[in-house]
Design an enzyme around this catalytic site. Structure first.
Site, PDB file in Angstrom:
ATOM      1  N   PRO A 110     -31.395 -18.447 -24.750  1.00 42.62           N
ATOM      2  CG  PRO A 110     -32.270 -19.878 -26.362  1.00 42.62           C
ATOM      3  CD  PRO A 110     -31.706 -19.847 -24.960  1.00 42.62           C
ATOM      4  CB  CYS A 111     -33.814 -13.843 -23.908  1.00 42.75           C
ATOM      5  SG  CYS A 111     -32.260 -12.983 -23.701  1.00 42.75           S
ATOM      6  CG  HIS A 112     -30.720 -14.439 -29.343  1.00 46.90           C
ATOM      7  ND1 HIS A 112     -30.117 -15.219 -28.373  1.00 46.90           N
ATOM      8  CD2 HIS A 112     -30.583 -15.110 -30.515  1.00 46.90           C
ATOM      9  CE1 HIS A 112     -29.626 -16.318 -28.944  1.00 46.90           C
ATOM     10  NE2 HIS A 112     -29.902 -16.267 -30.236  1.00 46.90           N
TER      11      HIS A 112
END
Length: 160
Positions: free
Chosen positions: A126-128
């Site tokens: 989850p780089c978001h």
């Protein structure tokens, strides 16, 4: 090297291209195509179908964690950063500095940012969920509007 297979998923925020082998998914990236080019077929590897179904559950708000097999392709440092990203809980956020501290290298903020930008497993890694230490949204390969949508989506379904 084992053959790569492709499967498109039409999400509410655009086509997501899933790439992988029979062993695991190696890429989940937003495409700028208007619509999916291919669909599940008899020869689509089971792992890509699992990824497709789990992404669908995520977008419907009924899945918060992913369990299908995937493969990181990167340096040891990048893999360490990507593993740390998976520790950021659904609907929560962190910063590059938070990740640098969590991997025991608090001075590696820029390197963490670079590794984050090379993540090929969007949403699942989850780089978001990474925002600026000032609380503002920072770059996202899929576009800041998608990042904002994903964060709002997760907040909406957090308590479910």
């Amino acid at each position: 090297m084992e053959q790569l297979h492709k499967l498109d998923y039409e999400s509410p925020i655009g086509v997501i291209e899933i790439l992988g082998t029979t062993e695991g998914v190696c890429s989940i990236m937003f495409s700028e195509r208007e619509q999916a080019e291919n669909s599940k077929q008899v020869e689509t590897p089971k792992v890509l179908v699992e990824c497709f179904e789990q992404l669908d559950e995520y977008f419907k708000g009924v899945r918060q964690e992913f369990t299908f097999p995937y493969n990181f392709e990167g340096t040891n440092f990048q893999k360490t950063v990507w593993n740390a990203l998976t520790e950021i809980a659904y609907a929560e956020t962190g910063s590059y500095k938070d990740i640098a501290v969590s991997i025991g290298n608090e001075k590696a903020i820029r390197a963490v940012g670079s590794a984050n930008g090379k993540n090929k497993l969007s949403i699942v890694i989850p780089c978001h969920r990474i925002i600026g230490s000032n609380g503002k949204l920072t770059g996202y390969a899929g576009g800041l509007w998608r990042k904002e949508w994903l964060l709002e989506h997760e907040k909406t379904f957090k308590s479910i």
